[in-house]
Design a protein around this motif. Structure first.
Motif, short mmCIF file in Angstrom:
data_model
loop_
_atom_site.label_atom_id
_atom_site.label_comp_id
_atom_site.label_asym_id
_atom_site.label_seq_id
_atom_site.Cartn_x
_atom_site.Cartn_y
_atom_site.Cartn_z
N ARG A 29 0.82 -1.22 0.00
CA ARG A 29 0.00 0.00 0.00
C ARG A 29 0.85 1.26 0.00
O ARG A 29 0.55 2.24 -0.67
CB ARG A 29 -0.92 0.00 1.22
CG ARG A 29 -2.08 -0.96 1.12
CD ARG A 29 -3.30 -0.41 1.83
NE ARG A 29 -3.07 -0.30 3.27
CZ ARG A 29 -3.36 -1.31 4.12
NH1 ARG A 29 -3.87 -2.43 3.67
NH2 ARG A 29 -3.14 -1.17 5.40
N ASP A 83 -2.34 1.78 -7.50
CA ASP A 83 -2.01 3.10 -8.04
C ASP A 83 -1.66 4.11 -6.96
O ASP A 83 -2.46 4.90 -6.51
CB ASP A 83 -3.05 3.60 -9.05
CG ASP A 83 -4.37 4.00 -8.44
OD1 ASP A 83 -4.35 4.54 -7.32
OD2 ASP A 83 -5.39 3.76 -9.07
N LEU A 86 -1.79 5.51 -0.38
CA LEU A 86 -2.92 6.26 0.15
C LEU A 86 -2.44 7.55 0.80
O LEU A 86 -1.36 7.56 1.38
CB LEU A 86 -3.61 5.44 1.25
CG LEU A 86 -4.63 4.41 0.83
CD1 LEU A 86 -5.17 3.70 2.06
CD2 LEU A 86 -5.77 5.07 0.08
N PRO A 87 -3.23 8.62 0.70
CA PRO A 87 -2.89 9.80 1.50
C PRO A 87 -2.91 9.41 2.98
O PRO A 87 -3.74 8.60 3.40
CB PRO A 87 -4.01 10.79 1.18
CG PRO A 87 -5.09 10.00 0.50
CD PRO A 87 -4.45 8.79 -0.08
N GLU B 228 -16.87 8.64 -9.63
CA GLU B 228 -16.49 10.04 -9.81
C GLU B 228 -17.46 10.71 -10.80
O GLU B 228 -17.99 11.79 -10.55
CB GLU B 228 -15.06 10.12 -10.32
CG GLU B 228 -14.50 11.53 -10.48
CD GLU B 228 -14.33 12.24 -9.13
OE1 GLU B 228 -13.68 11.67 -8.24
OE2 GLU B 228 -14.87 13.36 -8.99
N ALA B 255 -8.62 0.95 -2.16
CA ALA B 255 -7.77 2.13 -1.97
C ALA B 255 -8.23 3.26 -2.90
O ALA B 255 -8.28 4.42 -2.52
CB ALA B 255 -6.32 1.78 -2.25
N GLN B 256 -8.62 2.90 -4.13
CA GLN B 256 -9.07 3.92 -5.07
C GLN B 256 -10.34 4.60 -4.55
O GLN B 256 -10.49 5.82 -4.64
CB GLN B 256 -9.33 3.29 -6.44
CG GLN B 256 -8.07 2.82 -7.14
CD GLN B 256 -8.38 1.91 -8.33
OE1 GLN B 256 -9.46 1.33 -8.41
NE2 GLN B 256 -7.42 1.79 -9.24
N LYS B 259 -9.51 7.01 -1.93
CA LYS B 259 -8.94 8.24 -2.52
C LYS B 259 -10.06 9.13 -3.05
O LYS B 259 -10.02 10.35 -2.90
CB LYS B 259 -7.98 7.89 -3.64
CG LYS B 259 -6.65 7.47 -3.15
CD LYS B 259 -5.71 7.36 -4.31
CE LYS B 259 -4.41 6.76 -3.86
NZ LYS B 259 -3.71 6.17 -5.02
N TRP B 260 -11.05 8.50 -3.68
CA TRP B 260 -12.20 9.30 -4.15
C TRP B 260 -12.80 10.08 -2.99
O TRP B 260 -13.04 11.29 -3.09
CB TRP B 260 -13.25 8.37 -4.77
CG TRP B 260 -14.56 9.06 -4.97
CD1 TRP B 260 -14.94 9.85 -6.02
CD2 TRP B 260 -15.68 9.03 -4.06
NE1 TRP B 260 -16.22 10.33 -5.81
CE2 TRP B 260 -16.69 9.84 -4.63
CE3 TRP B 260 -15.94 8.42 -2.83
CZ2 TRP B 260 -17.93 10.04 -4.01
CZ3 TRP B 260 -17.16 8.62 -2.21
CH2 TRP B 260 -18.15 9.42 -2.80
N MET B 262 -11.43 10.92 -0.19
CA MET B 262 -10.53 11.90 0.42
C MET B 262 -10.25 13.07 -0.52
O MET B 262 -9.68 14.08 -0.11
CB MET B 262 -9.22 11.23 0.84
CG MET B 262 -9.36 10.20 1.95
SD MET B 262 -7.80 9.32 2.24
CE MET B 262 -8.26 8.24 3.60
N ALA B 263 -10.69 12.93 -1.77
CA ALA B 263 -10.32 13.94 -2.78
C ALA B 263 -11.17 15.21 -2.66
O ALA B 263 -10.83 16.24 -3.23
CB ALA B 263 -10.46 13.36 -4.19
#
Lengths: 465, 465
Positions: A29, A83, A86-87, B228, B255-256, B259-260, B262-263
């Protein structure tokens, strides 16, 4: 072949395969193990870490199952596309400390009841019988509530509250609050609420997008003209025993409210009959719903939390027939919110006559308590105390003539360990209309033996300085 | 002095004073007895009706209490102002007949469980102990749920689901549906829902004013790009075991999604972990919430209705810390919707290790059942049947190659007494994307002994014609 920096703790509670899985997943990760990286074979990794091959295999399988790794014939395990890392999550917020519990000497809040009067033996017996005799109660039940309970509730409400309804109109839910929330979405519109009144109902209606218009009550409850003027389409009222003033709405006023509701389409009255079981003179007033009829504009609500126990979350609602279709369309697919065992226990408790006996017992106990309390208060404040709402319900309004003012009364009482509220707090609007020196005295949770000490505590707290 | 036309029935169940009260109130409401009319004295009326004076007196007192009459010194009882008769209520609608219950030979619905596996003895023992030992459980409890249950649920979720949370983040409610309803009002915004997916969640969100946007899932679950593109601010997903397809979301996809979320500010993921206890290979996947952390954007939901019984209405929610303030502001005054006795019973059931043993037993039973069923189906349709979703949960997707079409499959199965649903019914949009000849097979409520007969029934029902 990658070199793995792994720190596993053989004596930790977490099994080693979990630790290995976690460590590898973490490195993937964070990007430390990049896409395409080939991991060491199970045997070599097991050897290098001093683990059983099985342990490594399990961890690898988990990583494959979760999409971290792919397993290829011959070429072993490779890291799959990830990809980017993670933040980083923000630093955890601290767990807030629990609010300190004040220990009150005397509880005069309106929410309590005397749980010592709960029919433990009968309730426990029925509950036990059901658990062993009725496994079918484990399965999904009717969405509006179990039939036995709805039948018993309907019979009880017909006989004791003059409610007019068929089984199909009764809905059982986990508390009046829950049912009011559903009603808010069902009826929409702006709602007139009694001022002073029950703040939580307002909160629930507003949470569900219903605008609340506080309408000042008079000595007959909600005045029809003011209701008409409010422009509301829904009226939430407590006609049997207005909360908190204890006013009982006279029949002519009830008729006027029904006329208001019948004067325009889609007008509704929500009758919250929260504590009318506790009527200490002739008998409880019949419900407004009964005057309106089963097709009338009144939605009737009652709760078993006051007659049984606050922690038993069961309330009953009677919907007018004209609303049933709308209800089905909106909530027909919702599961019941009450455990079937508890529904059935209450159903049999009512069916076998325990409930009416229990209520009779509660009534005499609470009546006696109310009278003892009233006498003690009048003795403590000779000629200076005025008590309202004695005929019904489980609380009184206490007005202390030439008292030190509501705030001082409440503060001094609390300082003396007496939990009570001032009347002003129940005003949703225009608190300037609140009578002076008036507090709300709930006596349901007050042990009779405490009454003399309570009266003395208040006498000291409120004496002229 | 008015002449009263009254018909009382001395042998009716209704007491005579009630009958007299009702008759007089009715005549006043209809205007037959006008304002100011003076009623006969108690004695004379009693004499003329052949009643006891007491009976008449009680009726008169009730009418006074309810504002129909006033009582004047010397001049007796007069009818009070009643502004005109009530509009006649519409003729009562007939009580609708109960929907006929089909008796199914085999139940393959996804909502059932095997209630025979319920731990009656242990549950009953704890329940009984509590009723007698813990009267304080009758009183109001913490609004988010009883502490013991929240602690046990948190420990369990940390250990078995990788959930990261403190006690203060756990909320107990009467079912996932109830909690989702509260979340809808809390989060607002448009919500992306999985297509195909769980229709009831959509209904609850929409009932609470949340627009739902169905997003087509792929073999990894909800695709981040489509999410998204949907413009939704909230995503409702079932990552452990997508309902109904059974897809498990791989870690990179998880994880993606994080991220969505957290974006952009105020984006949230509702993780419905409705049946992940039932993982039949290595072990359940850790929750998405665990990957996000206790301050992350994931709200975790799970239910005990599948692991215990559908009629036991208890679900648990884990709120991210950043939402706690908002939750408190909106729902801080709501009472818990679950009986404290049931909360405490479950709390101890988990604490004393019964729950994990119970789950292990369920897992092995259901796994065996699933495998027996799969074998029986493959034997009944050699080379023609494809089963998806075997690793987790309590249902399978069954695809019958060159089958007669989904509708025919469902209709013929039902005609043979098999209760099941086609996959197309779970499509909230674009049903044309639904694979052909696919039905949803829940096996939790299917007794193992019935499996051969069921397979035979389906073989006959679906054979080529």
């Amino acid at each position: 072949m990658v070199e793995l920096a792994l720190h596993l703790d053989p004596v930790a509670d977490t099994p080693l395969y979990e630790q290995l899985y976690g460590a590898l997943a973490g490195q993937i990760r964070t990007g430390r193990l990049a896409e395409g990286t080939r991991l060491p074979g199970k045997r070599s990794l097991a050897a290098s870490l001093g683990l059983a091959v099985n342990t490594v295999d399990t961890a690898y399988q988990m990583l494959v199952a979760e999409g971290y790794l792919e397993s290829r014939e011959r070429s072993g395990f490779r890291v799959l596309a990830w990809d980017g890392p993670l933040p980083a999550a923000p630093a955890p917020l601290p767990e807030p400390p629990a609010a300190p519990q004040t220990a009150w000497r005397f509880d005069l809040s309106t929410s309590g009841v005397d749980t010592g009067l709960f029919p433990f033996r009968t309730w426990g017996r029925i509950q036990k019988e059901l658990l062993y005799s009725s496994p079918q109660l484990l399965d999904h039940g009717p969405r509006q509530g179990d039939e036995e309970l709805r039948r018993q509730a309907a019979d009880y409400l017909r006989a004791y509250r003059g409610v007019q309804c068929g089984l199909d109109q009764v809905v059982i839910g986990a508390g009046i609050e829950y049912l009011v929330g559903l009603l808010a979405r069902l009826l929409g519109g702006a709602a007139a609420v009694e001022n002073p009144g029950y703040r939580r109902t307002v909160k629930i209606l507003e949470n569900n997008g219903v605008e609340c218009i506080p309408v000042d009550i008079d000595k007959g409850g909600l005045p029809p003209r003011a209701l008409e003027a409010s422009g509301a389409r829904v009226a939430c009222i407590t006609p049997s025993h207005q909360f908190p003033t204890g006013v009982t709405m006279p029949a002519p006023r009830r008729a006027q409210l029904l006329k208001w509701a019948m004067a325009a389409p889609d007008r509704w009255i929500i009758e919250d009959d929260y504590d009318s079981e506790f009527r200490f003179d002739i008998r409880p007033l019949p419900s407004l719903q009964g005057m309106a009829g089963e097709d009338g504009p009144v939605i009737y609500l009652t709760t078993f939390s006051k007659s049984l126990a606050p922690s038993i979350r069961m309330a009953a609602m009677v919907l007018p027939r004209p609303l049933l279709g709308r209800w089905q369309a909106m909530y027909g697919s919702y599961s019941s919110t009450v455990s079937r065992f508890e529904q059935e226990t209450l159903g049999r408790f009512i069916r076998d006559g325990h409930f009416t006996r229990h209520l009779a017992r509660l009534r005499s106990q609470y009546k006696q308590r109310m009278e003892t309390l009233a006498e003690a208060l009048e003795a403590a404040f000779p000629g200076r105390v005025e008590l309202q709402g004695r005929h019904t319900g489980l609380h009184l309004l206490l007005t202390l003539k030439d008292g030190p003012g509501e705030t001082a009364m409440v503060d001094r009482a609390r300082a003396a360990g007496v939990r009570l509220e001032g009347l002003r707090g129940y005003y949703l609007a225009r608190p300037e209309h609140c009578p002076e020196n008036t507090v709300v005295v709930g006596y349901a949770a007050l042990p009779p033996g405490d009454i003399p000490a309570l009266a003395e505590a208040l006498r000291t707290a409120w004496q002229k300085t």
